[in-house]
Design an enzyme around this catalytic site. Structure first.
Site, PDB file in Angstrom:
ATOM      1  N   LYS A 174      41.808 -38.921 -14.953  1.00  0.00           N
ATOM      2  CA  LYS A 174      42.010 -37.943 -13.876  1.00  0.00           C
ATOM      3  C   LYS A 174      40.669 -37.251 -13.599  1.00  0.00           C
ATOM      4  O   LYS A 174      40.249 -36.363 -14.317  1.00  0.00           O
ATOM      5  CB  LYS A 174      43.039 -36.877 -14.249  1.00  0.00           C
ATOM      6  CG  LYS A 174      43.409 -36.046 -13.009  1.00  0.00           C
ATOM      7  CD  LYS A 174      43.864 -34.654 -13.313  1.00  0.00           C
ATOM      8  CE  LYS A 174      42.780 -33.616 -13.343  1.00  0.00           C
ATOM      9  NZ  LYS A 174      42.034 -33.405 -12.090  1.00  0.00           N
ATOM     10  N   GLY A 205      44.569 -35.514  -8.799  1.00  0.00           N
ATOM     11  CA  GLY A 205      45.515 -34.403  -8.710  1.00  0.00           C
ATOM     12  C   GLY A 205      44.931 -33.155  -9.331  1.00  0.00           C
ATOM     13  O   GLY A 205      43.771 -33.137  -9.764  1.00  0.00           O
ATOM     14  N   GLY A 207      44.583 -30.025 -12.044  1.00  0.00           N
ATOM     15  CA  GLY A 207      44.596 -29.925 -13.499  1.00  0.00           C
ATOM     16  C   GLY A 207      45.911 -29.453 -14.082  1.00  0.00           C
ATOM     17  O   GLY A 207      46.474 -30.101 -14.976  1.00  0.00           O
ATOM     18  N   PRO A 208      46.420 -28.306 -13.603  1.00  0.00           N
ATOM     19  CA  PRO A 208      47.641 -27.797 -14.230  1.00  0.00           C
ATOM     20  C   PRO A 208      48.855 -28.716 -14.046  1.00  0.00           C
ATOM     21  O   PRO A 208      49.842 -28.566 -14.763  1.00  0.00           O
ATOM     22  CB  PRO A 208      47.857 -26.449 -13.505  1.00  0.00           C
ATOM     23  CG  PRO A 208      46.477 -26.048 -13.055  1.00  0.00           C
ATOM     24  CD  PRO A 208      45.795 -27.338 -12.692  1.00  0.00           C
ATOM     25  N   VAL A 210      48.650 -32.658 -13.032  1.00  0.00           N
ATOM     26  CA  VAL A 210      48.370 -33.997 -13.570  1.00  0.00           C
ATOM     27  C   VAL A 210      47.676 -33.903 -14.934  1.00  0.00           C
ATOM     28  O   VAL A 210      48.031 -34.628 -15.874  1.00  0.00           O
ATOM     29  CB  VAL A 210      47.510 -34.803 -12.564  1.00  0.00           C
ATOM     30  CG1 VAL A 210      47.054 -36.119 -13.170  1.00  0.00           C
ATOM     31  CG2 VAL A 210      48.314 -35.065 -11.297  1.00  0.00           C
ATOM     32  N   GLY A 211      46.709 -32.990 -15.046  1.00  0.00           N
ATOM     33  CA  GLY A 211      45.991 -32.850 -16.320  1.00  0.00           C
ATOM     34  C   GLY A 211      46.936 -32.481 -17.453  1.00  0.00           C
ATOM     35  O   GLY A 211      46.899 -33.071 -18.539  1.00  0.00           O
ATOM     36  N   GLU A 249      34.610 -31.167 -24.299  1.00  0.00           N
ATOM     37  CA  GLU A 249      33.208 -30.914 -23.924  1.00  0.00           C
ATOM     38  C   GLU A 249      33.254 -29.756 -22.938  1.00  0.00           C
ATOM     39  O   GLU A 249      33.669 -29.933 -21.792  1.00  0.00           O
ATOM     40  CB  GLU A 249      32.609 -32.152 -23.245  1.00  0.00           C
ATOM     41  CG  GLU A 249      32.493 -33.371 -24.134  1.00  0.00           C
ATOM     42  CD  GLU A 249      31.433 -33.254 -25.201  1.00  0.00           C
ATOM     43  OE1 GLU A 249      30.557 -32.366 -25.081  1.00  0.00           O
ATOM     44  OE2 GLU A 249      31.483 -34.014 -26.164  1.00  0.00           O
ATOM     45  N   CYS A 283      26.103 -28.416 -17.666  1.00  0.00           N
ATOM     46  CA  CYS A 283      26.647 -27.695 -18.826  1.00  0.00           C
ATOM     47  C   CYS A 283      25.555 -27.343 -19.835  1.00  0.00           C
ATOM     48  O   CYS A 283      25.654 -26.345 -20.535  1.00  0.00           O
ATOM     49  CB  CYS A 283      27.742 -28.512 -19.472  1.00  0.00           C
ATOM     50  SG  CYS A 283      27.267 -30.210 -19.763  1.00  0.00           S
ATOM     51  N   GLU A 383      28.897 -18.154 -18.851  1.00  0.00           N
ATOM     52  CA  GLU A 383      28.358 -19.296 -18.125  1.00  0.00           C
ATOM     53  C   GLU A 383      28.491 -19.033 -16.619  1.00  0.00           C
ATOM     54  O   GLU A 383      29.581 -18.736 -16.143  1.00  0.00           O
ATOM     55  CB  GLU A 383      29.132 -20.557 -18.501  1.00  0.00           C
ATOM     56  CG  GLU A 383      28.585 -21.789 -17.815  1.00  0.00           C
ATOM     57  CD  GLU A 383      29.376 -23.047 -18.150  1.00  0.00           C
ATOM     58  OE1 GLU A 383      30.600 -23.035 -17.962  1.00  0.00           O
ATOM     59  OE2 GLU A 383      28.764 -24.019 -18.602  1.00  0.00           O
TER      60      GLU A 383
END
Ligand code: NAD
Length: 476
Positions: A174, A205, A207-208, A210-211, A249, A283, A383
Site C-alpha cells: 500500500k 487507499g 492509511g486508517p 487500507v493500512g 522506519e 527522514c 520533525e
C-alpha cells in the site's frame, strides 16, 4: 484539461488488474500546479482480503524458488527500472515535486542500486548455518504488508519489496495516497519481468482504512511500515492483535555536529545539502546544525550564503534545487513550525513563512534558517519535514553530545572533525542508527534504521533481508 488526468481504476492482485470492491477514488494533486494529476481507487478492507489471499496462495511456490531464481528476477527488475528510469523520475517529479535531476539520480538511482544489491547478495547469503548440534535455517516470514510514505515513493517501496522478494516472501503493497503513481510503474516493471502472479500485489487507499486492514489481517505475517511516528505507533498497536512481526522506519531530527577543529566551509556546504535534500522531506535530514557557541555567528552567515544558492522552482526546470512540498497539508504544517519558531524566540536568519516571491502557485516553502535555537524549542525537538534548518550553539563536546541525543528520535546524523578518531569517538556516542563522519557517503548495503522512536528494525543489505526471515533450529 480533464483529459490529461491519468485515471487508474484497478488494483493489481494475483497477477491481474482487478476492479476494486468499492467505488471511491482518491485524487493525486500535482504539488507544482495544484491541479489533479491522476486518480487512483480508494481501497477497502474487502480489497485487502483479496490481495492477502492472492499473496498467501503464491507464497508456497515463491518460497520454494531457488536463491538464484530470485536473484534473476531482482536483476531483471533492476535492468527494467534502469531502462525506464526517465519515466520513473518524471512521475516522481510530477507526483511529489522532487526536482527532476534529483528524482533521477537519487529517487530512481538508489532503488535501482538496491535491487542490484539484493541480486548480488543472494548467491552467497548464508541462509543456513551449524550451531553446535543444530542446523539453523532462515526461512521467509510469509505474507508481508508493506506500507510506505510519499517522500521517496520508489525507494521506500523498493527497500521493502527487494528484501522481501529476496527472502522468499510475498507482498501486499500500500503506497502513500499522496504519491501512489510510481508504485503502478513498479508493478508494470514486475509484470514485464514475469514475476509470478500473487507475489506482489498493489492496493491504494487511506492509511486508517487500507493500512490498518493490512496491519490487522490474520493472514499477514509481517508489516513493514515507513512513515510518521503517530502512524507507526498505530500500526504497531493494530498488528499486536495477531502478534505479527512489525518493522518501523519512522521520523528523525538528526544532528550535524561541527566539532571545533572541523573544516567548517565543507561541513556547512554538505550540511545544508543534507538538510534541504528533497526540500527537507527526507527522514534522515540533518535539521539541527550544532556549532561551537563562539563560532555561531560565523557559521550562520556561511549557512545563509549557501542557502541563497538554492533556487526554488518548477521541478522540471534544470536550475531548480528545491521543488514544492508534496502537499498543501505538508506546506501548511511546515509554515506552522516556522511561525512557532518565531513565536518561541528563535532568530530568523533566512526564509520565513510567507509564499515565496514570484511563485504564486505550488506548495512552495522558502528555505528557512533559524539561529540561536535552543534545544528545548519545538523546532529543535519535532520533525518538521520541510526546508527548515536550525543552528544550535553548544558550549563543549559534552554539551554537543547531550543536545545531539536530546530528542525522541535517533535515525541519522553527521559529525565533523579534522581528527578522524575524535569524530569516530563522538559518532559512537550518538544514539542514532547512522552517522556520516566528515561527509562519509551513503552506503546502499549498510543497515538503515532508527534508535528510539525513529523505529524498530533495519532496511537495506543483509540486515534488511534478515528482517523478512524466520529462524528455525533443527537439532540433530
Ligand atoms: P504517514 O505516516 O502519514 O503515512 C505513511 C504511510 O502510512 C502512508 O501509506 C499512509 O497511508 C499510511 N498510514 C497512515 N496512517 C495509517 C494507519 N493508521 N495505519 C496504517 N497505515 C497508515 O507519513 P507520510 O506523511 O507519508 O511520510 C512522512 C513521514 O515518514 C515522516 O515522519 C518521515 O520521517 C517518515 N519517513 C521515515 C523514513 C525512514 O526510513 N525512517 C523514510 C521516509 C519517511
Amino acid at each position: 484539461m480533464d483529459r490529461d488526468v491519468q485515471r487508474k481504476d484497478a488494483f493489481y492482485i494475483g497477477g491481474a488488474w482487478v476492479d476494486p470492491a468499492g467505488t471511491g477514488v482518491i485524487e493525486v494533486i500535482d504539488p507544482t500546479t495544484e491541479q489533479v494529476l491522476a486518480t487512483v481507487p480508494e481501497g477497502t478492507p474487502a480489497d485487502v482480503d483479496r490481495a492477502v489471499a492472492a499473496a498467501r496462495a503464491a507464497f508456497g511456490l515463491w518460497a520454494a524458488t531457488t536463491r538464484q531464481e530470485r536473484a534473476d528476477y531482482l536483476s531483471a527488475l533492476h535492468l527494467t527500472i534502469k531502462a525506464r528510469a526517465d519515466e520513473f523520475a518524471r512521475t516522481i517529479a510530477a507526483e511529489m515535486g522532487a526536482p527532476l535531476k534529483m528524482a533521477s539520480r537519487v529517487q530512481t538511482g538508489i532503488p535501482a542500486t538496491v535491487l542490484r544489491s539484493y541480486a548480488d547478495l543472494l548467491p552467497s547469503y548464508p541462509f543456513e548455518e551449524e550451531i553446535g548440534n543444530s542446523l539453523v535455517v532462515r526461512e521467509p516470514v510469509g505474507v508481508v504488508g508493506a506500507i510506505t510514505p510519499w517522500n521517496y515513493p520508489l525507494h521506500q517501496v523498493v527497500a521493502k519489496v527487494a528484501a522481501a522478494l529476496a527472502a522468499g516472501c510475498t507482498i501486499v503493497l500500500k503506497p502513500s495516497e499522496v504519491a501512489p503513481l510510481t508504485a503502478f510503474l513498479l508493478i508494470e516493471a514486475c509484470a514485464a519481468v514475469g514475476l509470478p502472479p500473487g507475489v506482489l500485489n498493489l492496493i491504494t487507499g487511506y492509511g486508517p482504512v487500507v493500512g490498518e486492514a493490512i496491519a490487522a489481517h490474520p493472514d499477514v505475517d509481517m508489516v513493514s511500515f515507513t512513515g510518521s511516528v503517530p502512524a507507526g505507533k498505530r500500526v504497531a498497536k493494530v498488528a499486536a492483535g495477531t502478534v505479527k512481526r512489525v518493522t518501523l522506519e519512522l521520523g528523525g531530527k538528526s544532528a550535524n555536529v561541527l566539532l571545533p577543529d572541523a573544516d567548517f566551509a565543507t561541513a556547512v556546504k554538505v550540511g545544508v545539502a543534507y538538510a534541504f535534500l528533497n526540500s527537507g522531506q527526507t527522514c534522515t535530514a540533518w535539521t539541527r546544525l550544532l556549532v561551537p557557541a563562539d563560532r555561531h555567528d560565523e557559521v550562520t552567515a556561511a549557512v545563509v550564503e549557501v542557502v541563497a544558492g538554492y533556487p526554488l522552482g518548477d521541478p522540471f526546470d534544470e536550475t531548480t534545487r528545491l521543488g514544492p512540498l508534496a502537499s498543501a497539508a505538508q506546506r501548511d504544517r511546515v509554515r506552522g513550525y516556522i511561525r512557532t519558531g518565531l513565536a518561541e524566540g528563535a532568530q530568523l536568519a533566512a526564509g520565513g513563512p510567507e509564499q515565496p516571491a514570484g511563485l504564486d502557485t505550488g506548495y512552495f516553502v522558502r528555505p528557512t534558517v533559524f539561529a540561536q535555537v535552543e534545544p528545548h524549542m519545538t523546532i529543535a525537538q519535532e520533525e518538521i519535514f520541510g526546508p527548515v534548518l536550525s543552528v544550535l550553539p553548544y558550549s563543549d563536546e559534552a554539551d554537543a553530545l547531550r543536545i545531539a541525543n536530546g530528542t525522541i528520535y535517533g535515525l541519522a546524523g553527521g559529525v565533523w572533525s579534522a581528527d578522524p578518531d575524535r569524530a569516530l569517538a563522538f559518532a559512537r556516542k550518538m544514539r542514532t542508527g547512522q552517522v556520516d563522519i566528515n561527509g562519509g557517503r551513503f552506503n546502499p548495503v549498510a543497515p538503515f534504521g532508527g534508535y528510539k522512536q525513529s523505529g524498530a528494525g533495519r532496511e537495506l543489505g543483509r540486515f534488511g533481508l534478515e528482517e523478512f526471515c524466520e529462524v528455525k533450529s533443527l537439532q540433530r
